[in-house]
Design an enzyme around this catalytic site. Sequence first.
Site, PDB file in Angstrom:
ATOM      1  N   ASP A  95      -0.148   4.881   1.482  1.00  0.00           N
ATOM      2  CA  ASP A  95      -0.110   5.752   2.608  1.00  0.00           C
ATOM      3  C   ASP A  95      -0.062   4.865   3.923  1.00  0.00           C
ATOM      4  OD1 ASP A  95      -1.068   8.287   1.343  1.00  0.00           O
ATOM      5  OD2 ASP A  95      -2.840   6.856   0.542  1.00  0.00           O
ATOM      6  N   LYS A 108     -18.774  12.382   8.462  1.00  0.00           N
ATOM      7  CA  LYS A 108     -18.174  11.402   7.349  1.00  0.00           C
ATOM      8  C   LYS A 108     -17.992  11.901   6.188  1.00  0.00           C
ATOM      9  CE  LYS A 108     -19.427   6.834   5.604  1.00  0.00           C
ATOM     10  NZ  LYS A 108     -20.539   5.661   5.437  1.00  0.00           N
ATOM     11  N   ASP A 123       0.971  -1.318  -0.010  1.00  0.00           N
ATOM     12  CA  ASP A 123      -0.016   0.019  -0.105  1.00  0.00           C
ATOM     13  C   ASP A 123       0.870   1.281   0.092  1.00  0.00           C
ATOM     14  OD1 ASP A 123      -2.262   1.586   0.373  1.00  0.00           O
ATOM     15  OD2 ASP A 123      -2.068   1.334   2.550  1.00  0.00           O
ATOM     16  N   HIS A 141     -10.664  14.317   1.228  1.00  0.00           N
ATOM     17  CA  HIS A 141      -9.725  13.367   0.153  1.00  0.00           C
ATOM     18  C   HIS A 141     -10.341  13.347  -1.133  1.00  0.00           C
ATOM     19  CE1 HIS A 141      -7.482  11.016   3.682  1.00  0.00           C
ATOM     20  NE2 HIS A 141      -8.838  11.430   4.389  1.00  0.00           N
ATOM     21  N   ASP A 150      -1.471  -0.846   6.053  1.00  0.00           N
ATOM     22  CA  ASP A 150      -1.749  -0.445   7.486  1.00  0.00           C
ATOM     23  C   ASP A 150      -3.351  -0.829   8.002  1.00  0.00           C
ATOM     24  OD1 ASP A 150      -2.267   1.978   5.471  1.00  0.00           O
ATOM     25  OD2 ASP A 150      -3.406   2.659   7.245  1.00  0.00           O
ATOM     26  N   ILE A 192     -15.200  14.632   5.958  1.00  0.00           N
ATOM     27  CA  ILE A 192     -13.762  13.817   5.794  1.00  0.00           C
ATOM     28  C   ILE A 192     -13.622  13.169   4.465  1.00  0.00           C
ATOM     29  CG2 ILE A 192     -12.628  11.755   6.746  1.00  0.00           C
ATOM     30  CD1 ILE A 192     -12.453  14.120   8.642  1.00  0.00           C
ATOM     31  N   ARG A 193     -14.562  12.780   4.061  1.00  0.00           N
ATOM     32  CA  ARG A 193     -14.445  12.208   2.529  1.00  0.00           C
ATOM     33  C   ARG A 193     -14.067  13.200   1.485  1.00  0.00           C
ATOM     34  NH1 ARG A 193     -19.715  10.441   0.344  1.00  0.00           N
ATOM     35  NH2 ARG A 193     -20.041  12.878  -0.031  1.00  0.00           N
ATOM     36  N   ASP A 194     -14.734  14.434   1.759  1.00  0.00           N
ATOM     37  CA  ASP A 194     -14.546  15.497   0.760  1.00  0.00           C
ATOM     38  C   ASP A 194     -12.828  15.992   0.770  1.00  0.00           C
ATOM     39  OD1 ASP A 194     -17.103  15.402  -0.209  1.00  0.00           O
ATOM     40  OD2 ASP A 194     -17.877  17.254   0.957  1.00  0.00           O
TER      41      ASP A 194
END
Length: 584
Positions: A125, A272, A123, A279, A410, A275-277
Amino acid sequence: MAPLSRSLSSLVKHTECLWRVGLFRSFIPSHAFRSGWWKRNFKAVCCGGAGVQPLLQQRGAQNCAASVSSSSSDGQDTTERLWSVYSETKRQTEVISTSAVDPDTIFANNEMSLRDIEIYGFDYDYTLAFYSSHLHTLIFDIARDILINNHRYPEDLRKYEYIPDFAVRGLHYDVQKALLMKIDAFHYIQLGTVYRGLHPMPDEEVIAMYEGSHVPLEIMSDFYGKSIHGHTMKQFMDIFSLPEMTLLSCVNDFFMRHNIDYEPVHLYKDVKEAIRDVHVKGIMYRAVEADIGKYICYGEQSHAVLKKLSAHGKKMFLITNSPFDFVDRGMSYIVGKDWRDLFDVVIVQADKPSFFNDRRKPFRRVTDKGVLLWDRIHRLEKGEIYKQGNLYEFLRLTGWRGSKVLYFGDHIYSDLADLTLKHGWRTGAIIPELRKEIKIMNTPQYVHMMTWLQALTVLIEQMQAHRDPATQAVVEEWIKEREAMKPQTKDIFNAQFGSLFRTYHNPTYFSRRLSRFADIYMASISCMLNYDLQHTFFPRRTPLQHEAPLWPEQNSSGFGVSSSSSPPPPPPPPPLTPQDRSRV
């Protein structure tokens, strides 16, 4: 033999047995055990200070029992003798020493040999790219502002700032009750770790609310930790979720402080989405790319691992949910502009975990400028970048199947669960929190506390059956002391939620999942630098509850059923620079 005499005698034998099997040997020097000081002193206390063997020789077994029995008829004498046992036990646990656990160790849940591994997958990150604490502050601030600007939350929320040491990974959040908590491997809530907002809930209220402390299976989070299909619990397994938990708690705290009526489900969904926005809309990506040296650390160690694997002719691939521009900027910083030469396959925006299950999404080639091409993919070529796709097509095109593949990630669910359960790949979990927890476990404060807690538990266990008032009064005092020590075992790791791996004594829900889905786990990918690529990782055969330990030299430095495979002599990874240390 009188009842108290039998209890004390049993306690002597049980304590000696514990020494033989190594319960305390991980804490107390072996020379002390071999010299017999515990056995001598403990038995001396129980039999009036003369030692058991001399008493048996001088008076015989019946006389020894009679001496204890006669004294046990006197409640005051019984109390004094029990407290003598207590004091001597405690004194001996205060002179302990222990060998420290190396934070750069790789721990094994399942036997695995690196000589069998031909292909290494990663992965991105928090596996190849490690981030400084600045990133969580950035995510929190951006998401908080999205709530205010886009969802019309109160302007005064800007007064809240990110709290780095508030939450730990692996916590559960009751969406309908707006409660953040830690749950153990048996679905029991760890009382003292249930928070509404930024303040703990009294244990009595928690027990009343859940009709006990057990969380039924039907309301637990789903397989991937999500709150869907009737599951009211959400489990936060991602390191990126630490700002989300803190933001939820801060907004809950604001509403409660100002007596504002609100719907917890709406709050959860809004946070939620915010937080998604951060990213999905690329806000975080652009901020990190603009000042990458501020956010990425330990790059040279990840580079060293990749170079080592490449030098030994190992094939490597990268599967990440992050977009190409972000990965390219980070890997160029960590490795250099030619970073793609190290990887045989690179897949971005993979949409894990659906990547491992959804057969419908084909691979799509991406140009260096991010342009998506429409041609059908017949093979995965080195140097090219691919988007989305699915694991079944990946396996068909590469032939990389089974236990010759080792994948590092992770996220216990999104990165590892499906690979080990459905596809037979070997899995390695990257747990950055390990380094901090091991350092705490190596401190004299922690070692002394846990040694005494274990010893005190043995005293209680052995004497609880004796029902005379004097003994019961002493045992009750011991139980109170044991209960008072529990919060200390939590607070030493994190004042709110304690260790990532344990409740007071049970493994956490996170820890149980880790032991099931990861063959090996470590604090960072740089731990691989300490091991030869022929190394075999052996899990410790930890006795089950009904099994007698067979090997007295075992100690318990690992977690759960895992073992530590101590690094052999090769030199450690390069030391961290002061700049790197300042970023963590």
